[in-house]
Write an enzyme that holds these catalytic residues in place. Sequence first.
Site, mmCIF file in Angstrom:
data_model
loop_
_atom_site.group_PDB
_atom_site.id
_atom_site.type_symbol
_atom_site.label_atom_id
_atom_site.label_comp_id
_atom_site.label_asym_id
_atom_site.label_seq_id
_atom_site.Cartn_x
_atom_site.Cartn_y
_atom_site.Cartn_z
ATOM 1 N N GLY A 153 14.096 -5.567 0.667
ATOM 2 C CA GLY A 153 14.588 -6.663 -0.692
ATOM 3 C C GLY A 153 15.973 -7.223 -0.058
ATOM 4 C CD GLU A 171 13.388 -4.973 -10.355
ATOM 5 O OE1 GLU A 171 13.690 -3.841 -10.482
ATOM 6 O OE2 GLU A 171 13.510 -5.872 -10.884
ATOM 7 N N GLY A 196 9.878 -2.897 -3.201
ATOM 8 C CA GLY A 196 9.483 -2.075 -2.128
ATOM 9 C C GLY A 196 10.992 -1.661 -1.830
ATOM 10 C CB CYS A 227 10.291 2.890 -7.486
ATOM 11 S SG CYS A 227 9.341 2.447 -8.869
HETATM 12 P P1 NAP Z 1 8.793 -2.451 2.052
HETATM 13 O O1 NAP Z 1 8.517 -1.810 3.390
HETATM 14 O O2 NAP Z 1 9.786 -2.756 1.750
HETATM 15 O O3 NAP Z 1 7.540 -3.463 2.119
HETATM 16 C C1 NAP Z 1 7.466 -4.407 0.931
HETATM 17 C C2 NAP Z 1 6.870 -5.782 1.488
HETATM 18 O O4 NAP Z 1 8.088 -6.305 1.801
HETATM 19 C C3 NAP Z 1 5.997 -5.908 2.458
HETATM 20 O O5 NAP Z 1 4.780 -6.756 2.329
HETATM 21 C C4 NAP Z 1 6.720 -5.882 3.703
HETATM 22 O O6 NAP Z 1 5.767 -6.565 4.698
HETATM 23 C C5 NAP Z 1 7.561 -6.915 3.080
HETATM 24 N N1 NAP Z 1 9.074 -6.931 3.900
HETATM 25 C C6 NAP Z 1 9.844 -5.735 4.215
HETATM 26 N N2 NAP Z 1 10.861 -5.998 4.778
HETATM 27 C C7 NAP Z 1 10.838 -7.082 5.016
HETATM 28 C C8 NAP Z 1 11.779 -8.419 5.804
HETATM 29 N N3 NAP Z 1 12.964 -7.967 6.577
HETATM 30 N N4 NAP Z 1 11.253 -9.606 5.751
HETATM 31 C C9 NAP Z 1 10.273 -9.959 5.074
HETATM 32 N N5 NAP Z 1 9.237 -9.212 4.383
HETATM 33 C C10 NAP Z 1 9.662 -8.064 4.649
HETATM 34 O O7 NAP Z 1 8.342 -1.278 0.935
HETATM 35 P P2 NAP Z 1 6.978 -0.384 0.741
HETATM 36 O O8 NAP Z 1 7.063 0.799 1.616
HETATM 37 O O9 NAP Z 1 5.981 -1.320 0.605
HETATM 38 O O10 NAP Z 1 7.387 0.387 -0.543
HETATM 39 C C11 NAP Z 1 7.976 1.590 -0.876
HETATM 40 C C12 NAP Z 1 9.429 1.272 -1.586
HETATM 41 O O11 NAP Z 1 9.221 0.324 -2.674
HETATM 42 C C13 NAP Z 1 10.243 2.641 -1.856
HETATM 43 O O12 NAP Z 1 11.600 2.487 -1.566
HETATM 44 C C14 NAP Z 1 10.094 2.296 -3.340
HETATM 45 O O13 NAP Z 1 11.182 3.389 -4.178
HETATM 46 C C15 NAP Z 1 9.959 0.949 -3.592
HETATM 47 N N6 NAP Z 1 9.322 0.677 -4.872
HETATM 48 C C16 NAP Z 1 10.040 0.049 -5.924
HETATM 49 C C17 NAP Z 1 9.631 -0.146 -7.227
HETATM 50 C C18 NAP Z 1 10.540 -0.612 -8.374
HETATM 51 O O14 NAP Z 1 9.922 -1.008 -9.124
HETATM 52 N N7 NAP Z 1 11.650 -0.817 -8.203
HETATM 53 C C19 NAP Z 1 8.183 0.162 -7.185
HETATM 54 C C20 NAP Z 1 7.574 0.609 -6.160
HETATM 55 C C21 NAP Z 1 8.150 0.824 -5.141
HETATM 56 P P3 NAP Z 1 5.465 -5.959 6.102
HETATM 57 O O15 NAP Z 1 4.970 -4.413 5.560
HETATM 58 O O16 NAP Z 1 4.407 -6.783 6.615
HETATM 59 O O17 NAP Z 1 6.628 -5.677 6.868
#
Ligand code: NAP
Length: 531
Positions: A245, A264, A240, A301
């Site tokens: 992260g 990641e 995410g 990503c």
């Molecule tokens: P996100 O907003 O960080 O959410 C990911 C998960 O983490 C969700 O289930 C979210 O829960 C939880 N979460 C977020 N902040 C948290 C916190 N402070 N405490 C506890 N849980 C938390 O990311 P996303 O919008 O789903 O994904 C998009 C991002 O992922 C982009 O930045 C992209 O570049 C990256 N990504 C990276 C990869 C890789 O392999 N490196 C692959 C795909 C995507 P809630 O939604 O319930 O808050």
Amino acid sequence: MLTGKNYIGNEQSANGEVYYTTFDPVGNAPNKNTFREATTDEIERAVALAHTAFETYRTFSGIKKAAFLNAIADEIMNLGDALIDVYCKETGLPQGRATGERSRTVGQLRTFATQLIEGSWIEASIDTAQPDRKPIPKPDIRKLQIPLGPVVVFGASNFPLAYSTAGGDTASALAAGCPVIVKSHPMHAGVGELVATAIVKAAQKTGMPNGVFSNLNSSGIDVGVHLVKHPKVKAVGFTGSIKGGRALMDLAAQRPEPIPVFAEMGSINPVVILPQILEDQHNFLVEAYANSITLGCGQFCTNPGLLLGIKSDALTNFVHGLSEKIKEKETEAMLHPNIAKAFAINKEKALSQSGVELTLDQKNEVLPNHANQAIGTISGALFLENKLLQQEVFGPYAIVVQCDDFSELIAIITQLEGQLTGTIMGLENELGKHPKLIEALQNRVGRLLFNGVPTGVEVCPSMVHGGPYPASADSRFTAVGTDAIQRWVRPFAYQNWPNALLPEALQNSNPLAIQRLVNGTPTKEAVSSNS
Ligand code: NAP
């Protein structure tokens, strides 16, 4: 049929009072199913079951775990069109993307199953005793990798299948011998529930202990925070944003018993375009990068968010060609209104920085939740001064940096944050002239590409999907490919242990017929009892 319930091991449960729905970004309306957020009691039950399941699951043979992973793949395919329909409704992504991601997810599970049957991933190593060694005898030492314990997995919004419920983290953790508790992503809770059903069916069919897998619904951070703090949880997989992260890494580090978080995160994936290819292959570059920047509405990503070149007429032509090409593309729906809103805000912030010249910001009237693509350009000197321009703008956006010379370009790369990928576009004879550039990129990224686009991550043993922080929490590991299993194990050694009581992987006769390191030599041969 969706129920909106959690899976606490093999049982469905919905005791909570917090309800939420997913959202259809194309139809611009909430989807009709409601999901019930997991309660504290449900979280505790899932963790307790995972803890107990670990006692037996950790001892299962590779063949038994492989049968489980293959059965999950079969059950995901058995979900048929129902899964694809819910995927499209919850993401706005097209059917082709859904079926492609399903193939990848299923292929990934089968790849880990093959790895388990082959067996050498366990890194069995045997150093036999030398009782007569002087001045002190050498003991018999035998090492292998053992699983860490229950793992919590957080999936990303943009990969409901490949990086979520039965995605790479879950598949590799189950392969390693770790029970998994998934904190379901609220934006694709329906896909999460269907895939969880497939995993639970597969677990029951193949005789896995109850609690080897649970799926917890949650629409905010509370469930995830509770799980990461839980003393019986031994590792975390996260895909995410950097913000999310990092929050989980900090939480895990503050526990009385800190645990690893394999996060990641986002990346802007720098691409260097060398001068000669800019002159010679304008059309190829424009086509390739217009497609890559807009693929999946820029929600990857590995999206190329930063293009770097040396100031020239050819670079100016490229920037304009790229902008024109992207302008021809239809705007697409983003995953969710919140992501569309964040894209608009972050894009605006980046494009309004001093010195950024707009070459494309399609101000079309677009359908709700759709993204207007954007390209900006800036000088190398101004980019170097402004850290904000390094931040990921999640969506169809890139900035082209026009450097005065190679030393400025290398200075920019050197001060970039860690990245998943780096790319060099050039002619082969140009590439050899820039060893310092290659070295600078190698220091900042996990995977270096030549004449390609970074979007698209092959699942194979040689893949590295990770990189220096903040691309990933620990650059020594990969989240994609068979080596991803190494995140969930620790090395463990037996000293002078009776042969019959050793795990099969370390016994003299090598009953599993796996590749081992015996006294420093790789072999599948048995160890003679007096060697
Ligand atoms: P996100 O907003 O960080 O959410 C990911 C998960 O983490 C969700 O289930 C979210 O829960 C939880 N979460 C977020 N902040 C948290 C916190 N402070 N405490 C506890 N849980 C938390 O990311 P996303 O919008 O789903 O994904 C998009 C991002 O992922 C982009 O930045 C992209 O570049 C990256 N990504 C990276 C990869 C890789 O392999 N490196 C692959 C795909 C995507 P809630 O939604 O319930 O808050």
